[in-house]
Scaffold this motif. Structure first.
Motif, PDB file in Angstrom:
ATOM      1  N   HIS A 141      -5.137   0.396 -19.809  1.00 36.87           N
ATOM      2  CA  HIS A 141      -5.021  -0.143 -18.461  1.00 36.87           C
ATOM      3  C   HIS A 141      -6.302   0.111 -17.682  1.00 36.87           C
ATOM      4  O   HIS A 141      -6.753   1.246 -17.542  1.00 36.87           O
ATOM      5  CB  HIS A 141      -3.840   0.506 -17.746  1.00 36.87           C
ATOM      6  CG  HIS A 141      -3.720   0.080 -16.315  1.00 36.87           C
ATOM      7  ND1 HIS A 141      -3.558  -1.233 -15.947  1.00 36.87           N
ATOM      8  CD2 HIS A 141      -3.758   0.798 -15.164  1.00 36.87           C
ATOM      9  CE1 HIS A 141      -3.475  -1.318 -14.622  1.00 36.87           C
ATOM     10  NE2 HIS A 141      -3.605  -0.095 -14.128  1.00 36.87           N
ATOM     11  N   LYS A 168      -3.042   5.821 -12.251  1.00 40.32           N
ATOM     12  CA  LYS A 168      -1.685   6.352 -12.183  1.00 40.32           C
ATOM     13  C   LYS A 168      -1.744   7.861 -12.399  1.00 40.32           C
ATOM     14  O   LYS A 168      -2.173   8.350 -13.443  1.00 40.32           O
ATOM     15  CB  LYS A 168      -0.797   5.711 -13.246  1.00 40.32           C
ATOM     16  CG  LYS A 168       0.649   6.173 -13.181  1.00 40.32           C
ATOM     17  CD  LYS A 168       1.512   5.458 -14.221  1.00 40.32           C
ATOM     18  CE  LYS A 168       2.958   5.941 -14.140  1.00 40.32           C
ATOM     19  NZ  LYS A 168       3.807   5.265 -15.152  1.00 40.32           N
ATOM     20  N   SER A 171      -0.483  11.909 -12.591  1.00 38.91           N
ATOM     21  CA  SER A 171       0.631  12.749 -13.052  1.00 38.91           C
ATOM     22  C   SER A 171       1.221  13.433 -11.833  1.00 38.91           C
ATOM     23  O   SER A 171       0.497  13.885 -10.934  1.00 38.91           O
ATOM     24  CB  SER A 171       0.132  13.789 -14.058  1.00 38.91           C
ATOM     25  OG  SER A 171      -0.405  13.159 -15.203  1.00 38.91           O
ATOM     26  N   THR A 191      12.654   3.519  -3.732  1.00 39.25           N
ATOM     27  CA  THR A 191      11.494   4.361  -4.027  1.00 39.25           C
ATOM     28  C   THR A 191      10.396   4.080  -3.009  1.00 39.25           C
ATOM     29  O   THR A 191      10.419   3.066  -2.306  1.00 39.25           O
ATOM     30  CB  THR A 191      10.926   4.075  -5.436  1.00 39.25           C
ATOM     31  OG1 THR A 191      10.571   2.686  -5.531  1.00 39.25           O
ATOM     32  CG2 THR A 191      11.957   4.416  -6.520  1.00 39.25           C
ATOM     33  N   ASP A 229       6.234   3.454  -2.770  1.00 31.16           N
ATOM     34  CA  ASP A 229       5.114   3.069  -3.625  1.00 31.16           C
ATOM     35  C   ASP A 229       3.906   3.937  -3.306  1.00 31.16           C
ATOM     36  O   ASP A 229       3.203   3.716  -2.315  1.00 31.16           O
ATOM     37  CB  ASP A 229       4.761   1.586  -3.423  1.00 31.16           C
ATOM     38  CG  ASP A 229       5.794   0.657  -4.038  1.00 31.16           C
ATOM     39  OD1 ASP A 229       6.399   1.048  -5.053  1.00 31.16           O
ATOM     40  OD2 ASP A 229       5.995  -0.440  -3.500  1.00 31.16           O
ATOM     41  N   ARG A 281       0.313   4.896  -3.720  1.00 35.66           N
ATOM     42  CA  ARG A 281      -0.911   4.227  -4.171  1.00 35.66           C
ATOM     43  C   ARG A 281      -2.025   5.242  -4.284  1.00 35.66           C
ATOM     44  O   ARG A 281      -2.324   5.973  -3.328  1.00 35.66           O
ATOM     45  CB  ARG A 281      -1.323   3.107  -3.232  1.00 35.66           C
ATOM     46  CG  ARG A 281      -2.612   2.412  -3.704  1.00 35.66           C
ATOM     47  CD  ARG A 281      -2.634   0.972  -3.359  1.00 35.66           C
ATOM     48  NE  ARG A 281      -3.770   0.254  -3.938  1.00 35.66           N
ATOM     49  CZ  ARG A 281      -3.737  -0.436  -5.061  1.00 35.66           C
ATOM     50  NH1 ARG A 281      -2.612  -0.516  -5.759  1.00 35.66           N
ATOM     51  NH2 ARG A 281      -4.804  -1.073  -5.508  1.00 35.66           N
ATOM     52  N   ASP A 291      -3.969   1.950  -8.258  1.00 36.85           N
ATOM     53  CA  ASP A 291      -2.681   1.563  -8.832  1.00 36.85           C
ATOM     54  C   ASP A 291      -1.550   2.080  -7.956  1.00 36.85           C
ATOM     55  O   ASP A 291      -1.685   3.087  -7.246  1.00 36.85           O
ATOM     56  CB  ASP A 291      -2.506   2.154 -10.239  1.00 36.85           C
ATOM     57  CG  ASP A 291      -3.361   1.439 -11.273  1.00 36.85           C
ATOM     58  OD1 ASP A 291      -3.323   0.197 -11.298  1.00 36.85           O
ATOM     59  OD2 ASP A 291      -4.057   2.127 -12.039  1.00 36.85           O
ATOM     60  N   ASP A 292      -0.419   1.384  -8.034  1.00 33.92           N
ATOM     61  CA  ASP A 292       0.819   1.824  -7.376  1.00 33.92           C
ATOM     62  C   ASP A 292       1.760   2.402  -8.423  1.00 33.92           C
ATOM     63  O   ASP A 292       1.759   1.991  -9.585  1.00 33.92           O
ATOM     64  CB  ASP A 292       1.524   0.654  -6.687  1.00 33.92           C
ATOM     65  CG  ASP A 292       0.745   0.122  -5.492  1.00 33.92           C
ATOM     66  OD1 ASP A 292      -0.034   0.892  -4.917  1.00 33.92           O
ATOM     67  OD2 ASP A 292       0.918  -1.060  -5.158  1.00 33.92           O
ATOM     68  N   GLN A 293       2.572   3.354  -7.997  1.00 34.38           N
ATOM     69  CA  GLN A 293       3.634   3.860  -8.858  1.00 34.38           C
ATOM     70  C   GLN A 293       4.821   4.265  -7.979  1.00 34.38           C
ATOM     71  O   GLN A 293       4.650   4.800  -6.879  1.00 34.38           O
ATOM     72  CB  GLN A 293       3.149   5.039  -9.702  1.00 34.38           C
ATOM     73  CG  GLN A 293       2.684   6.251  -8.928  1.00 34.38           C
ATOM     74  CD  GLN A 293       1.925   7.224  -9.815  1.00 34.38           C
ATOM     75  OE1 GLN A 293       0.701   7.196  -9.883  1.00 34.38           O
ATOM     76  NE2 GLN A 293       2.663   8.109 -10.489  1.00 34.38           N
ATOM     77  N   PRO A 294       6.039   3.969  -8.439  1.00 32.25           N
ATOM     78  CA  PRO A 294       7.218   4.280  -7.640  1.00 32.25           C
ATOM     79  C   PRO A 294       7.520   5.772  -7.651  1.00 32.25           C
ATOM     80  O   PRO A 294       7.396   6.444  -8.685  1.00 32.25           O
ATOM     81  CB  PRO A 294       8.323   3.481  -8.325  1.00 32.25           C
ATOM     82  CG  PRO A 294       7.874   3.380  -9.754  1.00 32.25           C
ATOM     83  CD  PRO A 294       6.383   3.298  -9.707  1.00 32.25           C
ATOM     84  N   VAL A 295       7.906   6.288  -6.489  1.00 27.23           N
ATOM     85  CA  VAL A 295       8.270   7.701  -6.369  1.00 27.23           C
ATOM     86  C   VAL A 295       9.647   7.789  -5.716  1.00 27.23           C
ATOM     87  O   VAL A 295       9.873   7.237  -4.626  1.00 27.23           O
ATOM     88  CB  VAL A 295       7.243   8.479  -5.528  1.00 27.23           C
ATOM     89  CG1 VAL A 295       7.689   9.926  -5.345  1.00 27.23           C
ATOM     90  CG2 VAL A 295       5.870   8.421  -6.178  1.00 27.23           C
TER      91      VAL A 295
END
Length: 340
Positions: free
Chosen positions: A63, A192, A194, A296, A298, A300, A326-330
């Motif tokens: 990615h 993304k 950790s 969630t 998002d 970023r 990048d976005d990631q759901p939390v």
């Protein structure tokens, strides 16, 4: 090391630039030579030689994505002039255009007339055939991603340049041009992060965020042009500078307060969570102040990269910082307490 050759559309001003766009907007030299009816000419393969080669080092596999300049006023070069043909090749090219125009019944008369006029203009000097070894014909090339208005800044017809000389036009290709084009080719790794502790984040408790050092090695792209004795190149390098966190809600506090997590000495960002650190403040993270409910937030994470370049003849300098995120759901949950 990754090597890529970009064959940009020739888009050469085989007639006057204004008339070129009347024929087709845009059109390649081969399109014009072939003609609207598909008429082919034996010389139609005589096309521009000025293909820029790109060599990349460190571009992330998996990615990844392109850098976006943080300076809204800066864009990669939209057009440039470069050596295109030897004298003989240019003669064949021009004659191919002329033959195509003569045999294309759909071509407007005024366009056909201008092609004829230009053919006579170049033929009058015999295309500089007698100077075959002394120079090359230069023509405009265009960045596919640039607007038509910006591309049209290179509106000069092909012109002759002696070997070793630099044409006195602002858009003549130079190392800085190649540096900007190399910038455009860069692909940086995704961001993304950790997150810990494992599972859903908890309201009012720190969520640790970090990235491993392997994700943020410097990335370089070299753009070079070698044609007819002309050589120019530039290497553009991106070095990760920081990571910015946007929690995806106003009801959150970022850590540090600036929201920018610095790059550690080993190239990593933040610090991995470990048992026993629950009461510590993470160097990079988020404290959510309300639950995400059934949904969630998002998160970023955006990396900022410092951009520098070096080029032929000791040229070099800096280009605007670049960003990619990048976005990631939390999922954020309330801590449930039971009183007995």
């Amino acid at each position: 090391m990754h090597v890529k050759v970009i064959h940009k559309p020739v888009l050469v001003s085989v007639i006057s630039c204004s008339m070129l766009w009347a024929v087709a907007a845009p059109a390649s030299a081969e399109d014009i030579i072939s003609g609207a009816k598909g008429t082919k000419h034996p010389n139609q393969t005589i096309a521009a030689q000025a293909s820029i080669k790109y060599h990349s080092s460190g571009n992330g596999g998996g990615h990844s994505g392109p850098l976006a300049s943080t300076d809204s006023n800066w864009t990669p070069p939209a057009c440039w002039y470069a050596p295109e043909w030897s004298a003989t090749e240019f003669q064949q090219f021009r004659q191919g255009v002329y033959v195509s125009a003569v045999h294309d019944p759909d071509l407007p008369n005024d366009v056909r007339g201008e092609i004829s006029d230009q053919n006579q203009k170049y033929a009058g000097d015999n295309y500089n055939i007698d100077k075959e070894k002394e120079g090359m014909w230069w023509g405009p090339q265009f960045n596919d991603d640039a607007s038509l208005a910006d591309q049209m800044k290179c509106d000069k017809d092909p012109f002759w340049v002696k070997k070793g000389e630099t044409p006195g036009v602002p858009e003549a290709i130079k190392p800085e041009t190649l540096a900007g084009l190399a910038y455009q080719q860069m692909q940086v790794p995704g961001t993304k992060v950790s997150l810990a502790p494992a599972g859903a984040s908890k309201v009012n408790l720190p969520t640790w965020a970090w990235l491993d050092k392997a994700d943020f090695k410097p990335i370089s792209v070299t753009a070079s042009l070698d044609v007819g004795g002309f050589h120019a190149e530039a290497t553009t390098t991106a070095t990760a500078d920081s990571l910015s966190l946007d929690p995806g809600t106003d009801d959150a506090q970022v850590l540090p307060e600036s929201g920018r997590c610095a790059i550690n000495g080993d190239g990593s960002i933040g610090e991995p969570y470990a048992r026993g650190k629950g009461n510590q403040t993470p160097p990079c993270g988020v404290v959510y102040q309300r639950s995400s409910g059934d949904g969630t937030f998002d998160l970023r994470s955006t990396a900022t990269w410092k951009i520098s370049w070096t080029g032929t003849g000791g040229a070099g300098g800096d280009l605007p910082d670049g960003e990619y995120g990048d976005d990631q759901p939390v999922t954020v949950q309330e801590i449930q307490a039971v009183n007995r």
